[in-house]
Design an enzyme around this catalytic site. Structure first.
Site, PDB file in Angstrom:
ATOM      1  N   ARG A  95     -60.795  71.359  52.859  1.00  0.00           N
ATOM      2  CA  ARG A  95     -60.846  72.801  52.624  1.00  0.00           C
ATOM      3  C   ARG A  95     -61.821  73.408  53.624  1.00  0.00           C
ATOM      4  O   ARG A  95     -62.847  72.795  53.951  1.00  0.00           O
ATOM      5  CB  ARG A  95     -61.345  73.118  51.207  1.00  0.00           C
ATOM      6  CG  ARG A  95     -60.344  72.879  50.094  1.00  0.00           C
ATOM      7  CD  ARG A  95     -59.193  73.882  50.111  1.00  0.00           C
ATOM      8  NE  ARG A  95     -58.265  73.680  49.022  1.00  0.00           N
ATOM      9  CZ  ARG A  95     -57.186  72.876  49.058  1.00  0.00           C
ATOM     10  NH1 ARG A  95     -56.907  72.206  50.160  1.00  0.00           N
ATOM     11  NH2 ARG A  95     -56.392  72.774  48.016  1.00  0.00           N
TER      12      ARG A  95
ATOM     13  N   GLU B 190     -57.954  81.680  55.346  1.00  0.00           N
ATOM     14  CA  GLU B 190     -56.697  81.266  55.978  1.00  0.00           C
ATOM     15  C   GLU B 190     -55.689  82.397  55.827  1.00  0.00           C
ATOM     16  O   GLU B 190     -55.490  82.860  54.702  1.00  0.00           O
ATOM     17  CB  GLU B 190     -56.142  80.006  55.293  1.00  0.00           C
ATOM     18  CG  GLU B 190     -56.941  78.773  55.642  1.00  0.00           C
ATOM     19  CD  GLU B 190     -56.525  77.550  54.846  1.00  0.00           C
ATOM     20  OE1 GLU B 190     -55.529  77.621  54.105  1.00  0.00           O
ATOM     21  OE2 GLU B 190     -57.206  76.533  54.944  1.00  0.00           O
TER      22      GLU B 190
ATOM     23  N   HIS C   1     -52.825  74.755  57.722  1.00  0.00           N
ATOM     24  CA  HIS C   1     -52.848  74.133  56.385  1.00  0.00           C
ATOM     25  C   HIS C   1     -51.482  73.515  56.061  1.00  0.00           C
ATOM     26  O   HIS C   1     -50.786  73.950  55.133  1.00  0.00           O
ATOM     27  CB  HIS C   1     -53.252  75.183  55.330  1.00  0.00           C
ATOM     28  CG  HIS C   1     -53.776  74.567  54.068  1.00  0.00           C
ATOM     29  ND1 HIS C   1     -54.756  75.128  53.299  1.00  0.00           N
ATOM     30  CD2 HIS C   1     -53.444  73.413  53.427  1.00  0.00           C
ATOM     31  CE1 HIS C   1     -55.008  74.371  52.244  1.00  0.00           C
ATOM     32  NE2 HIS C   1     -54.211  73.309  52.292  1.00  0.00           N
ATOM     33  N   ILE C   2     -51.147  72.505  56.842  1.00  0.00           N
ATOM     34  CA  ILE C   2     -49.805  71.920  56.728  1.00  0.00           C
ATOM     35  C   ILE C   2     -49.840  70.450  56.312  1.00  0.00           C
ATOM     36  O   ILE C   2     -48.880  69.709  56.544  1.00  0.00           O
ATOM     37  CB  ILE C   2     -49.014  72.057  58.056  1.00  0.00           C
ATOM     38  CG1 ILE C   2     -49.815  71.482  59.237  1.00  0.00           C
ATOM     39  CG2 ILE C   2     -48.631  73.507  58.300  1.00  0.00           C
ATOM     40  CD1 ILE C   2     -49.014  71.349  60.529  1.00  0.00           C
TER      41      ILE C   2
HETATM   42  O1  LIG Z   1     -54.163  71.694  50.413  1.00  0.00           O
HETATM   43  C1  LIG Z   1     -53.336  71.025  49.913  1.00  0.00           C
HETATM   44  C2  LIG Z   1     -53.504  70.373  48.658  1.00  0.00           C
HETATM   45  O2  LIG Z   1     -54.441  70.701  47.931  1.00  0.00           O
HETATM   46  O3  LIG Z   1     -52.682  69.507  48.346  1.00  0.00           O
END
Ligand SMILES: O=CC(=O)O
Length: 328
Positions: A244, A273, A292-293
């Site tokens: 994060r 983000e 965030h992939i």
């Molecule tokens: O960020 C992605 C998750 O928390 O799985």
């Protein structure tokens, strides 16, 4: 969305026709009467008693007291992904509502992405790509170099399922693996991946060529990498964050990248983000960003949807809820 016999499920998701993967809609509608957030907000009284589950597919919905009070039939908040930092777990539990997430679906693809970011940043693949497509071939440079991954030291912060899968992958690259975690893994688990426990985060930071953040965001981990911690890292080190954005003091990171305190960063997560388009991280050559992939594969997203359906159905039948997130 006509079958009112089916349980009502409030869908909280990114924008789009449904805000969820379009090819999941048919599967979800086999079980649930899907109600979008927009439909709910426009006509709360029509829907509030029918909603038995909230299906969170991205974003950071505000599941607050007012919303919980307005949904008397709510049994479960089912949230895609592993992180539940967007949810007030004690508040939700105080309403007798369960929470479930999808940790198993995301661990392999997120570990894959972590390794991809590590390799791409170490070998400066994106800069190499720019050079390769540059119209000015005189910019091709034989003395242009990256850092070797084989044999380098990787410090993994957070040795949950994702961290452990990173270690498994890193072992195949003959990396020396250090890890820091709230609790130490069993000896046989450490041996299986050749990982050495660092009780002190500072020791890991001092020794690692690559530092990989794979830890949950909690009040204890927020901003765990600040100016002091960056200062302990090697000037040649690369920081990779697949956890994060708030794990890192981003201003201190910008400064460290600009002044050579560390070598580079590869970030799948930032705060906020997306970053504002004039943010300094977007301008630094020694930074790689992805949006965030970690779990963005067809396979993972389908499994996440199926896991959420299983959890919702179990909670509505009063059965044990797979992947229930329990209060610590
Ligand atoms: O960020 C992605 C998750 O928390 O799985």
């Amino acid at each position: 969305m006509s079958d009112m016999e089916m349980p009502g499920v409030l869908v909280s998701a990114f924008e789009g026709p449904h805000g969820i993967c379009e090819d999941h809609v048919g599967d979800l509608q086999k079980h649930f009467n899907l109600i979008t957030m927009k439909e709910f907000l426009e006509n709360k009284t029509q829907f509030n008693r029918k909603i038995q589950a909230i299906y969170i597919w991205g974003g950071k919905p505000d599941i607050n007291r007012e919303l919980l009070l307005s949904l008397p039939s709510l049994k479960i908040v089912a949230s895609a992904g592993v992180g539940v930092d967007h949810l007030d777990l004690p508040l939700i539990a105080s309403f007798g509502v369960k929470v479930a997430n999808t940790p198993h679906a995301v661990s392999s693809p997120t570990a894959d992405l972590g390794m991809a970011l590590l390799l791409v940043s170490a070998r400066r693949v994106l800069e190499g790509y720019q050079m390769a497509i540059s119209p000015a071939t005189e910019n091709f440079c034989v003395n242009w170099m990256g850092h070797e991954v084989t044999g380098a030291t990787l410090g993994v912060i957070g040795m949950g399922a994702i961290g452990y899968k990173i270690a498994q992958r890193a072992r195949a690259f003959e990396m020396k693996i250090l890890y820091h975690n709230r609790s130490r893994r069993k000896l046989e688990e450490e041996e299986a991946v050749g990982a050495t426990y660092c009780e002190k985060l500072d020791d890991l930071l001092r020794q690692s060529d690559f530092v990989m953040l794979a830890v949950n965001l909690t009040p204890q981990t927020q901003m765990m990498i600040g100016r002091r911690e960056l200062g302990l890292m090697k000037p040649t080190a690369i920081l990779i964050n697949i956890g994060r954005g708030l794990l890192v003091d981003q201003d201190a990171l910008v400064e460290a990248l600009q002044t050579g305190i560390i070598n580079a960063a590869a970030l799948d997560v930032t705060h906020p983000e997306p970053l504002p388009r004039d943010h300094p991280l977007l301008k630094l050559k020694n930074v790689i960003l992805t949006p965030h992939i970690g779990s963005a594969t067809h396979q993972a997203r389908r499994q996440m949807m199926q896991n959420l359906v299983e959890s919702i159905l179990a909670s509505l039948s009063g059965l044990p809820v797979p992947n229930e997130v329990l209060l610590k």
